[in-house]
Design a protein around this motif. Structure first.
Motif, PDB file in Angstrom:
ATOM      1  N   GLY A 147     -44.954  18.191  85.422  1.00  0.00           N
ATOM      2  CA  GLY A 147     -44.059  19.269  85.023  1.00  0.00           C
ATOM      3  C   GLY A 147     -44.052  19.481  83.535  1.00  0.00           C
ATOM      4  N   GLU A 148     -43.117  20.293  83.117  1.00  0.00           N
ATOM      5  CA  GLU A 148     -43.011  20.626  81.701  1.00  0.00           C
ATOM      6  C   GLU A 148     -42.492  19.429  80.909  1.00  0.00           C
ATOM      7  OE1 GLU A 148     -40.770  24.124  80.892  1.00  0.00           O
ATOM      8  OE2 GLU A 148     -41.688  25.259  82.509  1.00  0.00           O
ATOM      9  N   ASP A 192     -37.573  19.038  76.644  1.00  0.00           N
ATOM     10  CA  ASP A 192     -37.286  19.691  75.367  1.00  0.00           C
ATOM     11  C   ASP A 192     -36.730  18.715  74.344  1.00  0.00           C
ATOM     12  OD1 ASP A 192     -38.191  22.160  76.134  1.00  0.00           O
ATOM     13  OD2 ASP A 192     -36.236  22.851  76.832  1.00  0.00           O
ATOM     14  N   THR A 204     -44.838  28.144  70.116  1.00  0.00           N
ATOM     15  CA  THR A 204     -44.761  29.242  71.082  1.00  0.00           C
ATOM     16  C   THR A 204     -44.108  30.429  70.394  1.00  0.00           C
ATOM     17  OG1 THR A 204     -42.599  28.538  71.894  1.00  0.00           O
ATOM     18  CG2 THR A 204     -44.521  27.654  73.017  1.00  0.00           C
ATOM     19  N   TYR A 249     -48.565  30.803  73.905  1.00  0.00           N
ATOM     20  CA  TYR A 249     -48.692  29.403  73.485  1.00  0.00           C
ATOM     21  C   TYR A 249     -49.905  29.249  72.572  1.00  0.00           C
ATOM     22  CZ  TYR A 249     -45.382  28.890  77.226  1.00  0.00           C
ATOM     23  OH  TYR A 249     -44.265  29.014  78.018  1.00  0.00           O
ATOM     24  N   LYS A 260     -50.262  28.055  79.302  1.00  0.00           N
ATOM     25  CA  LYS A 260     -49.073  27.210  79.252  1.00  0.00           C
ATOM     26  C   LYS A 260     -49.376  25.789  79.711  1.00  0.00           C
ATOM     27  CE  LYS A 260     -44.308  26.890  80.880  1.00  0.00           C
ATOM     28  NZ  LYS A 260     -44.132  25.727  80.102  1.00  0.00           N
ATOM     29  N   SER A 261     -50.199  25.633  80.742  1.00  0.00           N
ATOM     30  CA  SER A 261     -50.507  24.288  81.242  1.00  0.00           C
ATOM     31  C   SER A 261     -51.295  23.478  80.205  1.00  0.00           C
ATOM     32  CB  SER A 261     -51.274  24.364  82.557  1.00  0.00           C
ATOM     33  OG  SER A 261     -52.529  24.988  82.360  1.00  0.00           O
ATOM     34  N   ASP A 295     -48.800  22.474  77.509  1.00  0.00           N
ATOM     35  CA  ASP A 295     -47.934  21.378  77.963  1.00  0.00           C
ATOM     36  C   ASP A 295     -48.676  20.046  77.949  1.00  0.00           C
ATOM     37  OD1 ASP A 295     -45.806  23.077  78.281  1.00  0.00           O
ATOM     38  OD2 ASP A 295     -45.987  23.231  80.474  1.00  0.00           O
ATOM     39  N   LYS A 315     -47.582  16.884  75.652  1.00  0.00           N
ATOM     40  CA  LYS A 315     -47.304  15.564  76.220  1.00  0.00           C
ATOM     41  C   LYS A 315     -48.167  14.489  75.565  1.00  0.00           C
ATOM     42  CE  LYS A 315     -45.655  16.711  80.837  1.00  0.00           C
ATOM     43  NZ  LYS A 315     -45.888  16.519  82.267  1.00  0.00           N
TER      44      LYS A 315
END
Length: 192
Positions: free
Chosen positions: A30-31, A34, A112, A117, A134-135, A138, A142
């Motif tokens: 997942g994301e 934040d 962003t 992105y 976006k993937s 991310d 990470k």
């Protein structure tokens, strides 16, 4: 070893465990959270006074005439209980493993803007800004956070290790040196 040193080591190891946990959380699907940047800030704010205190303790020990040569540091580490040695070794190994687990590319998560992105191409001399999905963003974010949390964990483990070394050489018994130093055999030659 004084109570202050034990408390300082406990705090450093707590920050180490917190940092390793935050680094390991980046493996969740997942994301990215934040709060990742906030957690890094908390880690470094907690760690900074511990590092400064460790450096201050080492300087004070050297001012008392104890020079912390590498051979003396290894002697002090060997005097620690095996369980403590194992905890420190595992903390360093976990930090190295988490750092190495990243997919190292020449890109770094950037920013962003309006749902788009961007990453920074650190391999180019101009450090270009490149738009990505976006993937991919991310994943890069990470990896960046995983490495930063792992660095923070290894710094905390190093702080705990150095504090323990200083604690072993601290003259709480009236003489500087690890407790086992005076009990070591002379080698049987009869010379002291």
């Amino acid at each position: 070893m004084t109570v202050g040193i034990k408390v300082q080591v406990g705090l450093a190891l707590t920050v180490c465990v917190f940092s390793l946990s935050a680094s390991a959380l980046t493996f969740l699907p997942g994301e990215p959270a934040d709060a990742g940047g906030l957690m890094l800030g908390v880690e470094f704010v907690l760690l900074f006074p511990l590092v400064v205190a460790t450096i201050g303790r080492a300087w004070a020990l050297q001012a008392d005439g104890v020079r912390l040569a590498p051979s003396m540091q290894w002697l002090a580490l060997r005097c620690l209980p095996r369980a403590v040695q194992l905890v420190l070794a595992c903390a360093f190994a976990a930090g190295i493993a988490l750092m190495a687990s990243g997919n190292w590319t020449s890109r770094q998560a950037g920013e962003t803007e309006h749902g788009r992105y961007y990453v920074i191409e650190v391999g180019s001399p101009t450090r270009e800004r490149v738009e990505v999905s976006k993937s991919e963003y991310d994943t890069l974010l990470k990896n960046d956070r995983r490495a930063m949390h792992a660095i923070s964990a290894m710094l905390a483990a190093g702080t705990a290790t150095m504090t323990l070394i200083v604690g072993e050489w601290h003259p709480t018994t009236g003489r500087p040196g690890p407790p086992l130093q005076a009990e070591r055999p002379t080698g049987g030659s009869g010379h002291a």
